[in-house]
Scaffold this motif. Structure first.
Motif, PDB file in Angstrom:
ATOM      1  N   UNK A  83       3.668  -5.395   2.561  1.00 43.98           N
ATOM      2  CA  UNK A  83       4.890  -4.641   2.843  1.00 43.98           C
ATOM      3  C   UNK A  83       4.458  -3.209   3.130  1.00 43.98           C
ATOM      4  N   UNK A  84       4.668  -2.783   4.378  1.00 41.87           N
ATOM      5  CA  UNK A  84       4.269  -1.432   4.777  1.00 41.87           C
ATOM      6  C   UNK A  84       5.502  -0.545   4.856  1.00 41.87           C
ATOM      7  N   UNK A  85       5.477   0.536   4.107  1.00 45.80           N
ATOM      8  CA  UNK A  85       6.616   1.458   4.142  1.00 45.80           C
ATOM      9  C   UNK A  85       6.489   2.383   5.333  1.00 45.80           C
ATOM     10  N   UNK A  86       7.585   2.486   6.091  1.00 52.92           N
ATOM     11  CA  UNK A  86       7.575   3.370   7.251  1.00 52.92           C
ATOM     12  C   UNK A  86       8.129   4.708   6.793  1.00 52.92           C
ATOM     13  N   UNK A  87       7.551   5.758   7.349  1.00 53.26           N
ATOM     14  CA  UNK A  87       7.785   7.113   6.837  1.00 53.26           C
ATOM     15  C   UNK A  87       9.258   7.480   6.720  1.00 53.26           C
ATOM     16  N   UNK A  88      10.104   6.789   7.478  1.00 57.27           N
ATOM     17  CA  UNK A  88      11.539   6.997   7.280  1.00 57.27           C
ATOM     18  C   UNK A  88      12.001   8.387   7.634  1.00 57.27           C
ATOM     19  N   UNK A  89      12.028   8.706   8.949  1.00 53.84           N
ATOM     20  CA  UNK A  89      12.520  10.027   9.353  1.00 53.84           C
ATOM     21  C   UNK A  89      14.021  10.095   9.111  1.00 53.84           C
ATOM     22  N   UNK A  90      14.659   8.911   9.044  1.00 51.05           N
ATOM     23  CA  UNK A  90      16.093   8.895   8.746  1.00 51.05           C
ATOM     24  C   UNK A  90      16.279   8.206   7.405  1.00 51.05           C
ATOM     25  N   UNK A  91      16.769   8.940   6.422  1.00 54.46           N
ATOM     26  CA  UNK A  91      17.049   8.338   5.122  1.00 54.46           C
ATOM     27  C   UNK A  91      15.782   7.914   4.401  1.00 54.46           C
ATOM     28  N   UNK A  92      15.939   6.940   3.491  1.00 54.19           N
ATOM     29  CA  UNK A  92      14.834   6.518   2.633  1.00 54.19           C
ATOM     30  C   UNK A  92      13.845   5.641   3.387  1.00 54.19           C
ATOM     31  N   UNK A 114       0.836  -1.201   0.000  1.00 51.78           N
ATOM     32  CA  UNK A 114       0.000   0.000   0.000  1.00 51.78           C
ATOM     33  C   UNK A 114       0.873   1.253   0.000  1.00 51.78           C
ATOM     34  N   UNK A 115       0.491   2.237  -0.816  1.00 50.66           N
ATOM     35  CA  UNK A 115       1.284   3.470  -0.902  1.00 50.66           C
ATOM     36  C   UNK A 115       0.498   4.653  -0.350  1.00 50.66           C
ATOM     37  N   UNK A 116       1.199   5.531   0.326  1.00 55.42           N
ATOM     38  CA  UNK A 116       0.607   6.775   0.815  1.00 55.42           C
ATOM     39  C   UNK A 116       0.107   7.584  -0.387  1.00 55.42           C
ATOM     40  N   UNK A 117      -1.126   8.077  -0.312  1.00 57.61           N
ATOM     41  CA  UNK A 117      -1.706   8.754  -1.480  1.00 57.61           C
ATOM     42  C   UNK A 117      -1.124  10.149  -1.709  1.00 57.61           C
TER      43      UNK A 117
END
Length: 511
Positions: free
Chosen positions: A173-182, A81-84
């Motif tokens: 697969x859930x992408x975490x917002x990644x405050x550090x890097x990608x 799922x992708x953030x819109x």
């Protein structure tokens, strides 16, 4: 064999005519959601996509989301799922990083040109072969951006035998917002996701006559996905979809649809209370359970909500990496406002220091979690996984204390901590104190660079309507109520604060 799509299939078998989804005037039964999901699975198989392949989904809270989500799972594939709100470059990054073979993308609206961004991102991604447009006009068979979902489903069979997947196969697969890097993709298994939905269901008594969930948390995010969609479908409840949170509209929908279960982030509760107090909006009488997560709720908001709605907010805690629910103020145990409760069934938590050594007693320390909810790891990133996982334990980056009854209380993100003149300042604590002032409606505290102290404490504040307090007056008041190293030396008033799509205040934009 274990496949997360069972939460839909079982309800479609048991209550085929029960209302699964409400969207505006649309009411869709479980049997129809299951049928369209079967067609999606057949479509994927005819395009050569099957077990273990990754399929991305960029869609707000619309009926398309469950159609496609469960269809991907039925085919044995993994949902990404992708953030819109992602821009084309970011969409391309997620497609490449996850090795997605296909992207289902909402066509978008003038305010949210998702189709245009999705198409550009798809074209820039190397390995992604199929682009399906989810049209803004119901049942439209053509789109300027590419192949329409409805055209693609034409002639697809309504039956599909769900592909056998193992409990430890990756479901999402859930992408975490990644405050550090990608951003990194947390791989969650069918067992991770299914157990989390089962336990989220078990924690709340069912309402006589059935439950109705309001899905306003984005379904692309773990909180809404697990505790609203998957749990709602598992218990055969009705899920009312709301693509964008607007406090007045949310209250109206809750009253109209008889919503019994609401899950939100603290800023949503704050916005609804502000609406009621300033404009006297209608109070929904049906609400039985109110759940908060995503960030810590200010104690003032918890108190005000219980007084206003007659229902206490139950605070929980979790991360994308933990499917997400890990800890909760559970019904049947005393709720302690300002805490995240105790670990859920089958999950252990402890406090550790920077070297993974266990901290006994109250702490503070960093929360580490072990149990059926912990991810397999970050997709394609063994080094990043090794940094946060050890012997089944996952370290969260969140600093907490623990009381004698085993209740945890988050002090702050390790990353958000301000170090002023060698002293640790936890922004959450300063925000809590500021919000007890009658002129302060919402506060966000960050560290800003300072020559001699390293960092200085700064507060961004939204004033309550009609309040006239000045910056200097608020600083003076804070000085009397907080330790010398903690109080904000700088205050800036704002009409609004930057927030993520999930309603978390974006601290990094304020720094």
């Amino acid at each position: 064999m274990l496949n997360l799509s069972i939460v839909l299939e079982d309800s479609a078998r048991n209550t085929p005519d029960g209302t699964a989804i409400v969207f505006g005037d649309m009411r869709l039964p479980f049997s129809m959601i299951d049928t369209v999901a079967n067609q999606v699975a057949n479509l994927l198989v005819t395009r050569g996509i099957g077990k273990g392949d990754k399929v991305a989904l960029a869609c707000p809270n619309l009926p398309y989301f469950p159609f496609v989500y469960y269809g991907i799972l039925k085919a044995g594939a993994t949902v990404v799922p992708l953030n819109v709100l992602l821009q084309p470059r970011e969409i391309a990054y997620h497609l490449d990083d996850s090795d997605a073979k296909a992207l289902f993308c909402f066509e978008g609206t003038p305010e949210l040109p998702l189709g245009e961004r999705g198409k550009a991102g798809f074209e820039a991604a190397e390995g992604c072969e199929h682009f399906f447009v989810l049209p803004a006009t119901p049942l439209a068979t053509e789109s300027e951006y590419g192949e329409s979902f409805w055209a693609a489903l034409g002639g697809m069979a309504a039956e599909f035998e769900t592909v056998q997947t193992a409990p430890d196969d990756t479901a999402v697969i859930l992408y975490t917002s990644g405050t550090t890097g990608q951003p990194k993709g947390a791989e969650l298994t069918h067992q991770n996701m299914l157990m989390n939905a089962i336990i989220s269901d078990r924690m709340f008594p069912r309402t006589e006559g059935g439950d109705t969930y309001l899905a306003v948390l984005p379904l692309f995010h773990s909180f809404g996905q697990t505790t609203v969609m998957n749990t709602g479908f598992l218990r055969g409840s009705t899920v009312v979809l709301m693509p964008r949170f607007e406090p007045g509209e949310a209250l109206a929908i809750m009253a109209k649809e008889g919503v019994t279960y609401f899950a939100g982030v603290p800023t949503m509760y704050w916005a609804m209370l502000t609406k009621i107090h300033s404009e006297g909006a209608e109070l929904p009488r049906s609400l039985q359970v109110a759940v908060a997560g995503g960030a810590s709720s200010p104690v003032e908001v918890l108190r005000d909500f219980e007084e206003t709605f007659g229902v206490g907010i139950l605070e929980g805690y979790g991360l994308s990496e933990t499917s997400p629910v890990a800890c909760f103020n559970q019904i049947g145990k005393p709720a302690k406002p300002g805490t995240i409760g105790t670990p859920i069934w089958g999950v252990e938590m402890k406090l550790v220091d920077g070297d993974w050594k266990t901290i006994e007693g109250e702490g503070p320390g960093e929360i580490a979690i072990r149990g059926h909810n912990v991810m397999k790891g970050y997709y394609g990133r063994p080094e990043a996984t090794a940094e946060v996982m050890k012997d089944g334990w996952f370290r969260t980056g969140d600093i907490a204390t623990r009381d004698a009854d085993g209740y945890y209380a988050i002090i702050d993100r390790a990353k958000d901590m301000v170090i002023r003149g060698g002293f640790n300042v936890y922004p959450r604590e300063v925000e809590e104190v500021l919000m007890t002032h009658e002129a302060v409606s919402l506060a966000a505290v960050v560290g800003v660079p300072h020559d001699s102290h390293g960092e200085e404490v700064k507060a961004y504040v939204i004033r309550t309507p009609g309040a006239t307090i000045s910056e200097d007056e608020l600083v003076a008041w804070a000085k009397e109520n907080l330790a010398a190293y903690k109080y904000p030396r700088i205050v800036e008033f704002r009409d609004a604060l930057p927030m993520t799509a999930t309603g978390k205040i974006l601290k990094r934009e304020l720094r």
